[in-house]
Scaffold this motif. Structure first.
Motif, PDB file in Angstrom:
ATOM      1  N   CYS A  57      -2.294 -23.544 -17.318  1.00 55.91           N
ATOM      2  CA  CYS A  57      -2.306 -22.944 -15.986  1.00 55.91           C
ATOM      3  C   CYS A  57      -1.729 -23.943 -14.982  1.00 55.91           C
ATOM      4  CB  CYS A  57      -3.708 -22.507 -15.591  1.00 55.91           C
ATOM      5  SG  CYS A  57      -4.920 -23.839 -15.498  1.00 55.91           S
ATOM      6  N   GLY A  60      -5.679 -28.271 -12.557  1.00 53.81           N
ATOM      7  CA  GLY A  60      -7.059 -28.403 -12.984  1.00 53.81           C
ATOM      8  C   GLY A  60      -8.008 -27.627 -12.090  1.00 53.81           C
ATOM      9  N   ALA A  63      -7.850 -24.108 -13.173  1.00 55.48           N
ATOM     10  CA  ALA A  63      -8.512 -23.944 -14.467  1.00 55.48           C
ATOM     11  C   ALA A  63      -9.994 -23.646 -14.273  1.00 55.48           C
ATOM     12  CB  ALA A  63      -8.324 -25.195 -15.318  1.00 55.48           C
ATOM     13  N   LEU A  64     -10.627 -24.321 -13.329  1.00 55.55           N
ATOM     14  CA  LEU A  64     -12.042 -24.075 -13.043  1.00 55.55           C
ATOM     15  C   LEU A  64     -12.259 -22.671 -12.477  1.00 55.55           C
ATOM     16  CD1 LEU A  64     -12.852 -27.549 -11.484  1.00 55.55           C
ATOM     17  CD2 LEU A  64     -13.993 -26.596 -13.503  1.00 55.55           C
ATOM     18  N   ALA A  67     -11.850 -20.163 -15.264  1.00 56.47           N
ATOM     19  CA  ALA A  67     -13.010 -20.190 -16.153  1.00 56.47           C
ATOM     20  C   ALA A  67     -14.167 -19.406 -15.546  1.00 56.47           C
ATOM     21  CB  ALA A  67     -13.426 -21.632 -16.427  1.00 56.47           C
ATOM     22  N   ILE A 155     -19.398 -24.539 -18.497  1.00 59.34           N
ATOM     23  CA  ILE A 155     -17.986 -24.868 -18.260  1.00 59.34           C
ATOM     24  C   ILE A 155     -17.890 -26.378 -18.149  1.00 59.34           C
ATOM     25  CG2 ILE A 155     -16.010 -24.636 -16.716  1.00 59.34           C
ATOM     26  CD1 ILE A 155     -17.286 -22.001 -15.716  1.00 59.34           C
ATOM     27  N   ASP A 157     -16.079 -29.584 -17.062  1.00 55.79           N
ATOM     28  CA  ASP A 157     -15.011 -30.133 -16.224  1.00 55.79           C
ATOM     29  C   ASP A 157     -14.527 -31.422 -16.892  1.00 55.79           C
ATOM     30  OD1 ASP A 157     -13.407 -31.361 -14.331  1.00 55.79           O
ATOM     31  OD2 ASP A 157     -14.648 -30.756 -12.628  1.00 55.79           O
ATOM     32  N   THR A 179     -12.140 -27.296 -19.085  1.00 57.56           N
ATOM     33  CA  THR A 179     -10.966 -27.327 -18.212  1.00 57.56           C
ATOM     34  C   THR A 179     -10.354 -28.726 -18.188  1.00 57.56           C
ATOM     35  OG1 THR A 179     -12.242 -27.853 -16.196  1.00 57.56           O
ATOM     36  CG2 THR A 179     -11.972 -25.525 -16.763  1.00 57.56           C
ATOM     37  N   SER A 181      -7.200 -31.266 -16.334  1.00 61.34           N
ATOM     38  CA  SER A 181      -6.236 -31.507 -15.267  1.00 61.34           C
ATOM     39  C   SER A 181      -5.163 -32.450 -15.780  1.00 61.34           C
ATOM     40  CB  SER A 181      -6.914 -32.135 -14.046  1.00 61.34           C
ATOM     41  OG  SER A 181      -5.941 -32.596 -13.110  1.00 61.34           O
ATOM     42  N   GLY A 195      -2.591 -27.716 -15.341  1.00 61.37           N
ATOM     43  CA  GLY A 195      -3.953 -27.702 -15.849  1.00 61.37           C
ATOM     44  C   GLY A 195      -4.067 -26.846 -17.092  1.00 61.37           C
ATOM     45  N   CYS A 197      -7.175 -24.399 -19.633  1.00 55.07           N
ATOM     46  CA  CYS A 197      -8.504 -23.987 -20.073  1.00 55.07           C
ATOM     47  C   CYS A 197      -8.559 -24.062 -21.591  1.00 55.07           C
ATOM     48  CB  CYS A 197      -8.808 -22.560 -19.627  1.00 55.07           C
ATOM     49  SG  CYS A 197      -9.034 -22.353 -17.851  1.00 55.07           S
TER      50      CYS A 197
END
Length: 368
Positions: A57, A60, A63-64, A67, A155, A157, A179, A181, A195, A197
């Motif tokens: 994606c 980062g 990505a969060l 998610a 999730i 990080d 996720t 970055s 980024g 996932c």
């Protein structure tokens, strides 16, 4: 002597020709968005981390958000995380309309204290976001046990943790979604934002892939409202070249960290990074702490040594999160860390001569 916090010139010097060749392949095809290099890089990450699905994606931070949205987090839901982390961890929670609930960190590791989770749990809690800060894995066994007991999503990080391991498993592959970055300063950094996932769940992977392209599948048909979060093909080409070097770079960082441990362990005024049992740390940062942090930082900068504070103000005290109702003193370890931490150079290409200069400068400071 000058010692930067990170030297990208040195990092790129041996691989720049390979990167240019891969970028030229993208230019020749003009497939700048979702070109074949995207899937190639995803496959390489899947193999590297032993994870079933890697979904590239735009950053980062995205990505969060992806998610959280893939897991169905919405207004009224609560997500537990830590206040001692980069802003994006909590910013993503806010962007999906959920509410951030903080728990404090452990003094030794700067990561989530699993023993604090019970007190933060409410009937609205839906997920936990542990952060693998500075390349140190959080205690995922305890966090996963708690999440399973209370039917919560996890999730991870892993913005600073690619390549780190906890009990032999890659950080980012243990929870429901991880996720990554690829910000340029990360251990695996792109030439811009990018980024990813990670998940072992087929259904979540399908939703994440669809969500990053406006929710469309097939083209121009939308089952739900997604977002535009596609990794540029050029960045995938760059990262594919760099990924081949990552394991070696991580080992060099660990070697450099060990050098600091050996030569700074007699400085009583500082605390060196402490690694939890069963963890393989990759030192995205080498972070020391001292109650004379600001004075030491100035001494290092006066000596032309790069250093940085990650992070100077815990998130529960940030102006934008005032409405959450937290106050100074609520999370003492996070607050104390924000006043005491200082990261010093540990990049792969740093020389012993440069590290000796950093060590001498620190020791000279405390002899005054």
């Amino acid at each position: 002597m000058k010692v930067p916090l990170l030297d990208l010139d040195l990092q790129y010097s041996e691989i720049l020709d390979d990167i240019k060749n891969e970028i030229n392949k993208v230019i020749e095809t003009h497939r700048y968005i979702m070109g074949p290099q995207i899937r190639e890089f995803e496959s390489q990450i899947e193999e590297f981390l032993n994870v079933k699905h890697a979904i590239a994606c735009a950053s980062g931070s995205d990505a969060l958000v992806l998610a959280l949205r893939a897991l169905g987090l919405k207004k009224g839901d609560e997500v537990i995380t830590v206040p001692f982390t980069f802003f994006a961890t909590c910013g993503a929670i806010e962007r999906v309309g959920a509410k951030t609930v903080f728990v404090d960190i452990k003094k030794e590791t700067y990561n989530m204290d699993p023993d604090k989770l019970e007190a933060a749990l409410t009937e609205n809690t839906k997920a936990i976001i542990p952060v693998h800060l500075f390349g140190q894995p959080a205690e995922m066994d305890k966090i996963m046990d708690f999440a399973e007991k209370h039917d919560l999503y996890v999730i991870e990080d892993t913005a600073q943790g690619i390549g780190s391991l906890y009990q032999g498993k890659a950080s980012g592959t243990i929870g429901d979604i991880g996720t990554l970055s690829f910000f340029p300063s990360k251990n695996l950094g792109a030439m811009g934002d990018a980024g990813m996932c990670l998940t072992n769940n087929d259904d979540l992977a399908q939703d994440l892939r669809q969500m990053r392209v406006h929710g469309e599948n097939p083209k121009y048909y939308h089952k739900f409202v997604g977002m535009n979060s596609r990794m540029d093909t050029v960045q995938a080409a760059v990262l594919s070249v760099k990924l081949k070097k990552l394991k070696g770079w991580s080992e060099l960082r660990r070697k450099n960290a060990e050098y600091y441990y050996r030569h700074l362990n007699d400085v009583d005024q500082i605390q060196l990074p402490q690694v939890v049992e069963d963890a393989y740390m990759i030192y995205n940062q080498f972070t020391i702490r001292t109650d004379k942090r600001d004075e030491l930082m100035q001494a290092l900068r006066d000596a032309d040594i790069g250093c940085a504070i990650y992070y100077p103000l815990a998130l529960h005290l940030q102006e934008c999160f005032e409405y959450l109702g937290y106050k100074e003193g609520d999370f003492p370890e996070s607050e104390r860390a924000s006043h005491e931490v200082l990261s010093i150079p540990v990049f792969s290409e740093i020389t012993e001569e440069q590290m000796d200069y950093v060590i001498k400068t620190i020791k000279d400071f405390f002899k005054k």
